[in-house]
Design a protein around this motif. Structure first.
Motif, PDB file in Angstrom:
ATOM      1  N   ALA A   5     106.659 -14.766  65.662  1.00 24.13           N
ATOM      2  CA  ALA A   5     107.687 -14.907  64.993  1.00 24.13           C
ATOM      3  C   ALA A   5     109.205 -13.333  65.290  1.00 24.13           C
ATOM      4  CB  ALA A   5     108.346 -14.414  63.170  1.00 24.13           C
ATOM      5  N   GLY A   6     107.790 -12.277  65.732  1.00 28.24           N
ATOM      6  CA  GLY A   6     108.963 -11.452  66.510  1.00 28.24           C
ATOM      7  C   GLY A   6     109.133 -11.852  68.389  1.00 28.24           C
ATOM      8  N   GLN A  39     112.516 -14.017  68.192  1.00 23.46           N
ATOM      9  CA  GLN A  39     113.246 -12.607  67.524  1.00 23.46           C
ATOM     10  C   GLN A  39     114.003 -12.186  68.473  1.00 23.46           C
ATOM     11  OE1 GLN A  39     113.661 -11.623  63.492  1.00 23.46           O
ATOM     12  NE2 GLN A  39     112.783 -13.527  63.221  1.00 23.46           N
ATOM     13  N   ASN A  40     112.572 -11.000  69.291  1.00 24.96           N
ATOM     14  CA  ASN A  40     113.194 -10.349  70.432  1.00 24.96           C
ATOM     15  C   ASN A  40     112.063  -9.648  71.022  1.00 24.96           C
ATOM     16  OD1 ASN A  40     113.695  -7.753  71.367  1.00 24.96           O
ATOM     17  ND2 ASN A  40     114.834  -7.385  70.030  1.00 24.96           N
ATOM     18  N   GLU A  87     111.906  -8.264  73.841  1.00 28.46           N
ATOM     19  CA  GLU A  87     111.938  -7.188  74.294  1.00 28.46           C
ATOM     20  C   GLU A  87     111.422  -5.200  73.493  1.00 28.46           C
ATOM     21  OE1 GLU A  87     115.894  -5.114  76.091  1.00 28.46           O
ATOM     22  OE2 GLU A  87     113.785  -4.903  76.965  1.00 28.46           O
ATOM     23  N   ARG A  88     111.718  -6.430  72.580  1.00 30.53           N
ATOM     24  CA  ARG A  88     111.413  -5.360  70.778  1.00 30.53           C
ATOM     25  C   ARG A  88     110.378  -5.135  70.912  1.00 30.53           C
ATOM     26  NH1 ARG A  88     111.377  -0.239  70.386  1.00 30.53           N
ATOM     27  NH2 ARG A  88     113.011   0.223  68.915  1.00 30.53           N
ATOM     28  N   ALA A  89     109.443  -6.558  70.823  1.00 31.92           N
ATOM     29  CA  ALA A  89     108.285  -7.718  70.482  1.00 31.92           C
ATOM     30  C   ALA A  89     107.295  -6.207  71.636  1.00 31.92           C
ATOM     31  CB  ALA A  89     107.974  -7.804  70.410  1.00 31.92           C
ATOM     32  N   ARG A  90     107.397  -6.461  73.264  1.00 33.78           N
ATOM     33  CA  ARG A  90     106.929  -5.969  74.021  1.00 33.78           C
ATOM     34  C   ARG A  90     106.517  -3.914  73.806  1.00 33.78           C
ATOM     35  NH1 ARG A  90     109.741  -7.291  78.955  1.00 33.78           N
ATOM     36  NH2 ARG A  90     109.145  -9.387  78.172  1.00 33.78           N
TER      37      ARG A  90
END
Lengths: 314, 253
Positions: free
Chosen positions: A190-191, A194-195, A197-200
């Motif tokens: 889910a992450g 949704q995002n 770049e942020r997940a990374r």
């Protein structure tokens, strides 16, 4: 996310129970054939939507995983003489492995470019299977005589019995997907959607997560393909057509992506419309298209949004 | 306070075709310090943060985290090694609640081997960690609110909280006050003051009052290079800095 029994999950379970209960109402063979198609395509649409609705990865090539599942099941049961369970395992493996291959080839592309790559790879596979691998695939003629399961003294050539079996498998798919979505892996996926770049940036290996999404989706697609092969007792390169990939995309969007009930509803609506319209006109696909356009305008979140309402937690 | 170097880079350049966004920049930040990067728009401040966090590959140069060369380490591994960062534009998981955001932030670091079928809300440790960080960034009252429904300032806090979930030793903050309303600026500054304890912070910020107050040292950048480095007083007194700012007509304060 706090409740296990989300409304979406309950509706999906309800649909499964309705399907399972259908034999109590009618014993009409052609009705069961239609319901069997709905069940199998529901599994496929759920598999597709795991990729698109949950992982945010658009694919135009899911037919490849679906067809490889059907062929994998056929090879395992007819050529290797394995049983139904082993045949399904082979189908799941074939779907997952090809999905990983697609994922590895497409490691550097995202979005629409990745979707086009999946289409290209699926078409490539279709050409290779029809021309170069004719010995294994039967070429354009396909392979007839794909077996249905045999166990417990139940006659699965009886349409109703086979229907019960696949409806139970759909139920299992719905439950396992729900559990998966709530698991740490599901949350990470889910992450990713949704995002990315942020997940990374918080420490997820997003390249590996994408492969996980694809392989899980490919595995479920392969399962659906195997069941279709067993239902029709026939596999052919038709399964590899880009139309198959397009249909499953339309079904998922029609029903509502990112949900469990949506794809099942989408498939049901699609198959029912097809069944009804095609008996009146040969232009049924056009009318279906218009229905789809109207749905995307007035129900952008799919038919399921009528049932889920504004419930944010689903 | 220890005097070892927490993060450093040597001769780091980033080229976009012919444009030199960063030109042989070398900095080092001592453990426990708060260092601010300032400079006019286009000076290369965010590019430097991107190179340090691994978001942009540097064309040349070497990046060290503690005693380890991380020049070729991918973003997610750098995060795991204790390098946290926040973004200029709010970069969170909008559809998730604050709790889910923070829990997800802890996940890659706390649980290497997890049975996939276990419901994520059953992980007590994850939840405890999320609650602890929520307290640190003052989000306890909105734990179960979807992040997208929070005010900008509080989304900033989520952003900061996400960067803290990996227990970073070094924090890179890219304009933590960008878009934060006047009323919430003091809160956000207090937040930064709180999270700096036990950590090294390198931040990019345009709000000069804040920069002068919270930084131990300031690095002034212009045109992809470092113009000078010094304390707040030294920077304010330097005529070159004034010229750089006045010359470009850009003084967001």
């Amino acid at each position: 996310m706090t409740r296990f029994w989300t409304r979406d999950f309950l509706i999906a379970l309800g649909l499964c129970v309705l399907l399972l209960a259908a034999p109590l109402v009618t014993r009409n063979e052609s009705v069961f054939f239609l319901l069997s198609l709905i069940v199998i395509w529901s599994i496929f649409a759920l598999a597709f939507d795991f990729c698109f609705g949950r992982g945010g990865i658009l694919s135009f090539g899911h037919a490849a995983f679906f067809a490889l599942g059907a062929y994998g099941y056929t090879w395992a049961t007819m050529d290797l003489g394995l049983g139904f369970g082993a045949g399904l395992a082979m189908a799941i493996l074939c779907g997952a492995v090809f999905a990983v291959i697609v994922g590895l080839v497409g490691q550097r592309v995202t979005g629409l470019y990745f979707a086009l790559l999946t289409l290209m790879l699926a078409q490539l596979l279709a050409i290779i299977m029809v021309t170069r691998l004719r010995r294994f695939t039967g070429g354009d003629d396909g392979i007839a005589g794909v077996p249905r399961p045999m166990f417990g003294g139940i006659d699965f050539f009886e349409t109703v019995n086979f229907f019960w079996l696949i409806a139970a498998i759909l139920l299992a798919v719905v439950v396992t997907m729900h559990v998966l979505n709530r698991s740490p892996l599901g949350q990470a996926i889910a992450g990713l959607k949704q995002n990315e770049e942020r997940a990374r940036q918080i420490g997820f290996n997003t390249a590996r997560l994408r492969l996980a999404v694809l392989s899980i989706s490919g595995a479920y697609s392969g399962l659906a393909g195997a069941l279709l092969g067993a239902l029709l007792m026939y596999v052919s390169p038709q399964l590899l057509s880009w139309k198959v990939s397009g249909d499953v995309l339309i079904m998922a969007l029609l029903g509502g992506t990112g949900t469990l009930a949506g794809p099942i509803l989408g498939v049901t609506l699609f198959e029912l419309l097809k069944e009804v319209l095609s008996s009146y006109t040969e232009y049924w696909y056009g009318i279906l298209g218009i229905t789809f356009i109207l749905c995307t305008i007035f129900l952008p979140k799919g038919v399921v949004s009528l049932l889920l309402g504004r419930d944010k937690s689903r | 306070m220890t005097t070892s170097t927490a993060i450093s880079c040597a001769g780091v350049s980033v080229f976009f075709d012919d444009f030199r966004a960063l030109n042989k920049v070398s900095i080092d930040v001592k453990a426990g310090q708060v260092v601010a990067l300032i400079g006019p728009n286009g000076a290369g401040k965010t590019t430097l943060l991107n190179a340090l966090s691994g978001r942009l590959p540097q064309t040349t140069g070497r990046i060290m985290l503690g005693g380890t060369d991380i020049s070729r380490v991918p973003v997610h591994r750098r995060a795991a090694m204790g390098l946290g960062r926040s973004f200029q534009i709010i970069n969170i998981f909008p559809e998730m609640t604050v709790r889910e955001n923070l829990r997800l932030g802890a996940q890659p670091h706390k649980f290497r081997f997890q049975p996939f079928w276990r419901d994520v809300s059953g992980w007590r440790d994850l939840d405890e960690k999320a609650c602890a960080v929520a307290e640190e960034v003052e989000l306890t009252d909105v734990l179960d609110t979807p992040a997208a429904m929070l005010s900008h300032g509080r989304q900033r806090a989520v952003e900061l909280g996400l960067s803290l979930m990996s227990d970073p030793s070094v924090l890179l903050l890219d304009e933590p006050l960008a878009g934060v309303g006047q009323a919430e600026i003091d809160q956000t500054v207090a937040l930064i003051e709180r999270v700096r304890h036990g950590r090294t912070v390198l931040l990019v910020e345009h709000n000069m009052d804040v920069v002068m107050n919270i930084s131990d040292e300031i690095i002034v950048m212009i045109n992809g290079e470092i113009l000078m480095r010094g304390t707040a007083a030294e920077v304010q007194a330097d005529p070159r800095v004034r010229e750089a700012y006045l010359g470009s007509g850009d003084r967001d304060a």
